[in-house]
Enzyme design. Sequence first.
Site, PDB file in Angstrom:
ATOM      1  CE  LYS A 103      71.176  39.351 -15.889  1.00 15.98           C
ATOM      2  NZ  LYS A 103      70.009  39.692 -15.313  1.00 15.98           N
TER       3      LYS A 103
HETATM    4  O1  G3P Z   1      67.893  42.034 -17.740  1.00 15.13           O
HETATM    5  C1  G3P Z   1      66.536  43.254 -17.266  1.00 15.13           C
HETATM    6  C2  G3P Z   1      65.689  43.040 -16.744  1.00 15.13           C
HETATM    7  O2  G3P Z   1      64.882  41.658 -16.633  1.00 15.13           O
HETATM    8  C3  G3P Z   1      64.795  44.003 -16.127  1.00 15.13           C
HETATM    9  O3  G3P Z   1      63.290  44.154 -16.591  1.00 15.13           O
HETATM   10  O4  G3P Z   1      61.311  44.963 -17.141  1.00 15.13           O
HETATM   11  O5  G3P Z   1      61.639  44.365 -14.977  1.00 15.13           O
HETATM   12  O6  G3P Z   1      62.681  45.889 -15.417  1.00 15.13           O
HETATM   13  P1  G3P Z   1      62.051  45.306 -16.006  1.00 15.13           P
END
Ligand code: G3P
Length: 222
Positions: A83
């Site tokens: 990534k």
């Molecule tokens: O895959 C991306 C994710 O981990 C981000 O999620 O909920 O932290 O915006 P969030």
Amino acid sequence: MKIFLDTANLKEIREGAALGVVDGVTTNPSLLAKESGDPEALLLEICQTVDGPISAEVVATDAEGMVREGRHWAGLHENIVVKCPCTAEGLKATRTLSSEGHRVNMTLVFSPTQALLSAKAGASFVSPFVGRLDDISTPGMELVADIVQIFDNYDFDCEVLAASLRHPMHVVEAAKLGAHIGTMPYAVLLGLLKHPLTDLGLKRFLEDWEKAKKELAAKAAH
Ligand code: G3P
């Protein structure tokens, strides 16, 4: 639509994998930092639990460092996808890593142009962060729609991995738009399955069955 779990928690990954519908896992430095133990060992255990793409993110911010870390991640297990953040350095690193045959998931994608450049640089996946756009009053799902259309127009060999999905409706909308993959926390995956009418219906079926069995037994006893 492929379903990925967005977590580095082994218990959740094992439980999700046991459901038989998990196609991959996405991790990031924040998710790995929440878990105890050596991140490398953890990633290897994740690879042994789910046979699909497992994203491991670089933390270097220069292309050279990203390539170095990316080669290291990719060398750990054949399922590991590197990534990279969607920056100029990330783009350069993606070009190098993809030319070497490593799969790259371009992360922190917040615009269609970032996705277009990522695909051109050879990324195998782009991760638009839906929830984080919603958080700032920008419709995140419109980004998914734009990217799906652009990739379709030019037949890019790059999958749209809808990320930062926070609830089941995000998953439904991403699926309707044709996102190839949705990555979600384990709780969201469970939310996709849960329906009160299923629970109620099952309860009634079982009660009726028990009642019928008791009636039969009572008749047989006479
Ligand atoms: O895959 C991306 C994710 O981990 C981000 O999620 O909920 O932290 O915006 P969030």
